[in-house]
Design an enzyme around this catalytic site. Structure first.
Site, PDB file in Angstrom:
ATOM      1  CD  GLU A 132      50.023  61.506  55.368  1.00 27.23           C
ATOM      2  OE1 GLU A 132      50.930  60.757  55.264  1.00 27.23           O
ATOM      3  OE2 GLU A 132      49.793  62.637  55.106  1.00 27.23           O
ATOM      4  CE1 TYR A 175      41.626  62.262  48.283  1.00 27.56           C
ATOM      5  CE2 TYR A 175      41.376  61.805  50.760  1.00 27.56           C
ATOM      6  CZ  TYR A 175      41.692  62.655  49.647  1.00 27.56           C
ATOM      7  OH  TYR A 175      41.969  63.986  50.084  1.00 27.56           O
TER       8      TYR A 175
END
EC number: 2.3.1.266
Length: 163
Positions: free
Chosen positions: A116, A128
């Site tokens: 998350e 990411y």
């Protein structure tokens, strides 16, 4: 211990121990407005989660420059926390740490990695995305925010393939 490269500086990964928690907490409280508590880290160690610290392998006095906590599920890992000391950010340490974690997980049989991230954390989201993570969900009101508010979490996943 294993070595990994981060920009011009080499890092070494090793298992986190209770002795490391003082330094880990220094980093955690400096880089997050809503940091994990010492109890969160201690509980992760007691639960048997993979807990790693990343140190300068070049013998610099920096010691621990980052850390990560990973929870294993049957065939994937859930990255619970990954952090780099503010003084070492922007030097590709986070990228090297994330790549090492993915390689370690793949070698140990994980097929994917889940995490998350706050929508407001642009630097982490860029990292990411550059490392192949894609959004697979949204957790509403997941993170604490200023003035008692809550911030959503983007749920990201990366397939690791076969080792």
């Amino acid at each position: 211990m294993s070595a990994l490269q981060a920009s011009a500086a080499a890092l070494r990964a090793r298992a986190m121990t209770v002795v490391d928690l003082e330094r880990v907490m220094e980093i955690e409280t400096a880089v997050y407005p809503f940091p994990w508590t010492r109890g969160n880290f201690s509980d992760s160690l007691k639960a048997g989660h993979d807990a790693w610290v990343f140190e300068s392998a070049a013998g610099a006095p920096a010691g621990i420059v980052g850390y990560a906590i990973v929870m294993w599920l049957p065939d994937e890992i859930h990255l619970l926390n990954i952090s780099v000391d503010a003084a070492f950010q922007g030097r590709r340490h986070g990228r090297a740490m994330l790549d090492w974690l993915c390689g370690d997980a793949r070698a140990r049989g994980a097929r994917s990695i889940l995490l998350e991230v706050r929508p407001s954390n642009a630097a982490a989201r860029a990292l990411y995305a550059a490392r192949g993570f894609a959004q697979v969900g949204l957790r509403r009101g997941y993170y604490p925010a200023a003035d008692g508010a809550r911030e959503d979490a983007l749920v990201l996943r990366r397939e690791l393939g076969r080792g």
